[in-house]
Every structure is written in structure tokens, then in C-alpha cells.
Design a protein around this motif. Structure first.
Motif, PDB file in Angstrom:
ATOM      1  N   ASN A   1      28.203 -38.827  10.755  1.00 43.31           N
ATOM      2  CA  ASN A   1      28.878 -37.733  11.452  1.00 43.31           C
ATOM      3  C   ASN A   1      27.980 -36.511  11.572  1.00 43.31           C
ATOM      4  OD1 ASN A   1      31.566 -38.300  12.460  1.00 43.31           O
ATOM      5  ND2 ASN A   1      32.041 -38.845  10.348  1.00 43.31           N
TER       6      ASN A   1
ATOM      7  N   LYS B   1      25.819 -37.213  14.457  1.00 41.64           N
ATOM      8  CA  LYS B   1      26.598 -37.123  15.705  1.00 41.64           C
ATOM      9  C   LYS B   1      26.728 -35.669  16.151  1.00 41.64           C
ATOM     10  CE  LYS B   1      31.135 -37.165  15.588  1.00 41.64           C
ATOM     11  NZ  LYS B   1      32.545 -37.577  15.481  1.00 41.64           N
ATOM     12  N   TYR B   2      27.083 -34.789  15.235  1.00 42.46           N
ATOM     13  CA  TYR B   2      27.272 -33.388  15.615  1.00 42.46           C
ATOM     14  C   TYR B   2      25.945 -32.697  15.930  1.00 42.46           C
ATOM     15  CZ  TYR B   2      32.166 -33.901  14.572  1.00 42.46           C
ATOM     16  OH  TYR B   2      33.471 -34.311  14.594  1.00 42.46           O
TER      17      TYR B   2
ATOM     18  N   LYS C   1      30.453 -28.312  11.813  1.00 41.21           N
ATOM     19  CA  LYS C   1      30.910 -29.632  11.372  1.00 41.21           C
ATOM     20  C   LYS C   1      29.764 -30.416  10.752  1.00 41.21           C
ATOM     21  CE  LYS C   1      34.580 -29.935  14.794  1.00 41.21           C
ATOM     22  NZ  LYS C   1      35.025 -30.589  16.027  1.00 41.21           N
ATOM     23  N   MET C   2      28.578 -30.342  11.380  1.00 43.00           N
ATOM     24  CA  MET C   2      27.408 -31.031  10.836  1.00 43.00           C
ATOM     25  C   MET C   2      27.119 -30.524   9.424  1.00 43.00           C
ATOM     26  SD  MET C   2      23.392 -30.565  11.689  1.00 43.00           S
ATOM     27  CE  MET C   2      23.693 -28.853  11.360  1.00 43.00           C
TER      28      MET C   2
ATOM     29  N   ASP D   1      30.185 -27.486  16.506  1.00 42.60           N
ATOM     30  CA  ASP D   1      29.564 -28.760  16.117  1.00 42.60           C
ATOM     31  C   ASP D   1      28.543 -28.560  15.002  1.00 42.60           C
ATOM     32  OD1 ASP D   1      31.073 -30.350  17.757  1.00 42.60           O
ATOM     33  OD2 ASP D   1      29.549 -30.563  19.317  1.00 42.60           O
TER      34      ASP D   1
ATOM     35  N   ARG E   1      24.952 -33.638  19.559  1.00 46.36           N
ATOM     36  CA  ARG E   1      25.725 -33.163  20.703  1.00 46.36           C
ATOM     37  C   ARG E   1      25.951 -31.659  20.774  1.00 46.36           C
ATOM     38  NH1 ARG E   1      31.958 -34.993  19.524  1.00 46.36           N
ATOM     39  NH2 ARG E   1      32.593 -32.962  18.734  1.00 46.36           N
ATOM     40  N   TYR E   2      25.597 -30.892  19.739  1.00 49.30           N
ATOM     41  CA  TYR E   2      26.011 -29.493  19.696  1.00 49.30           C
ATOM     42  C   TYR E   2      25.549 -28.679  20.901  1.00 49.30           C
ATOM     43  CZ  TYR E   2      21.634 -27.211  18.234  1.00 49.30           C
ATOM     44  OH  TYR E   2      20.365 -26.693  18.197  1.00 49.30           O
TER      45      TYR E   2
END
Length: 140
Positions: free
Chosen positions: A29, A32-33, A48-49, A45, A36-37
């Protein structure tokens, strides 16, 4: 039906990288963040990362299972070619590459110092992004 690779991943299915590097849920995850941020939720994002990396830091150091790696001087390392390829597709900066490499390295080694370095780089990215937002808002 949604496409397998949303636009913000530049045509790259981020899950392929996560599976190839055998990252766990939390590190996957975080990747992922990071991936894409810039194209999706910006600061949210990045937060979240950072949250996922911080969560991993609460586990004991021996919880990791050693996975895909290369050997160099007896040490396990992530495959830099795969990390570079992923960064190239997403047009990640050197600092973002460094963070991604540290995440993969921690996934393999479980060394707390590597995770601490990843958290430091993530914090710098977050701070730089916040500063850029402030400067952008001030000039608008």
C-alpha cells in the motif's frame, strides 16, 4: 468494469510490481500511494503512504519473511532493475526512487534502520509537497 491500471499509474499495473517484489499488505500500500500521489490525491496519498510505513515500524524486526532478492557481499538486496523500471514508467524523482528502493530493501531484510531511512525520505517528500502547495496557493 474498471480498467486494471487506472490512468494515474501511467499504464503500469502497480500490483505487478508489488507481487514481483513480494511486498506485504502494508508495504504494498505504501508503494501504491507513492506511485499515484502526483496524479491523484497529492498530499492525502503521501499521508497514507507515510501511515503505512509508520504502521510497519511498530512490528518487531524479525516478522519479515525474506523474499525476492539479489546477493551482494552476502547481503540480500532488491533487484534495482525492477525498481528502476517501475520508477521510469511512473516518472518518479530520484528521491521517490530512493524511497521505493528502501521500501523494497526493508521488505527483504527487515532491518529497522532501513525502515527508519524510508520514513525519513517519506517525511521529506511530504514536507516538500506541502511547501510546494503553499507556494502554489500564495502565487494564485
Amino acid at each position: 468494469m474498471k480498467p486494471l491500471s487506472p490512468e494515474y499509474y501511467n499504464g503500469w499495473y502497480v500490483g505487478d510490481f508489488i507481487l514481483t517484489m513480494e511486498l506485504d499488505f502494508f508495504l504494498g500500500n505504501a508503494v501504491k500511494y507513492l506511485a499515484r500521489y502526483k496524479r491523484k490525491n497529492g498530499r492525502a496519498d503521501l499521508l497514507k503512504m507515510y501511515h503505512y510505513l509508520e504502521h510497519v515500524s511498530q512490528f518487531p524486526p524479525d516478522w519479515k519473511v525474506f523474499t525476492v532478492h539479489l546477493q551482494k557481499d552476502g547481503k540480500q538486496l532488491p533487484d534495482p532493475y525492477r525498481v528502476q523500471e517501475f520508477c521510469g514508467v511512473l516518472d518518479l524523482s530520484d528521491e521517490e526512487y530512493s524511497l521505493l528502493y528502501l521500501i523494497c530493501q526493508y521488505s527483504i531484510t527487515g532491518i529497522a534502520q532501513v525502515l527508519n531511512e524510508a520514513l525519513s525520505v517519506a517525511q521529506r517528500l511530504l514536507n516538500n509537497y506541502s511547501l510546494q502547495e503553499e507556494l502554489s496557493d500564495a502565487s494564485a
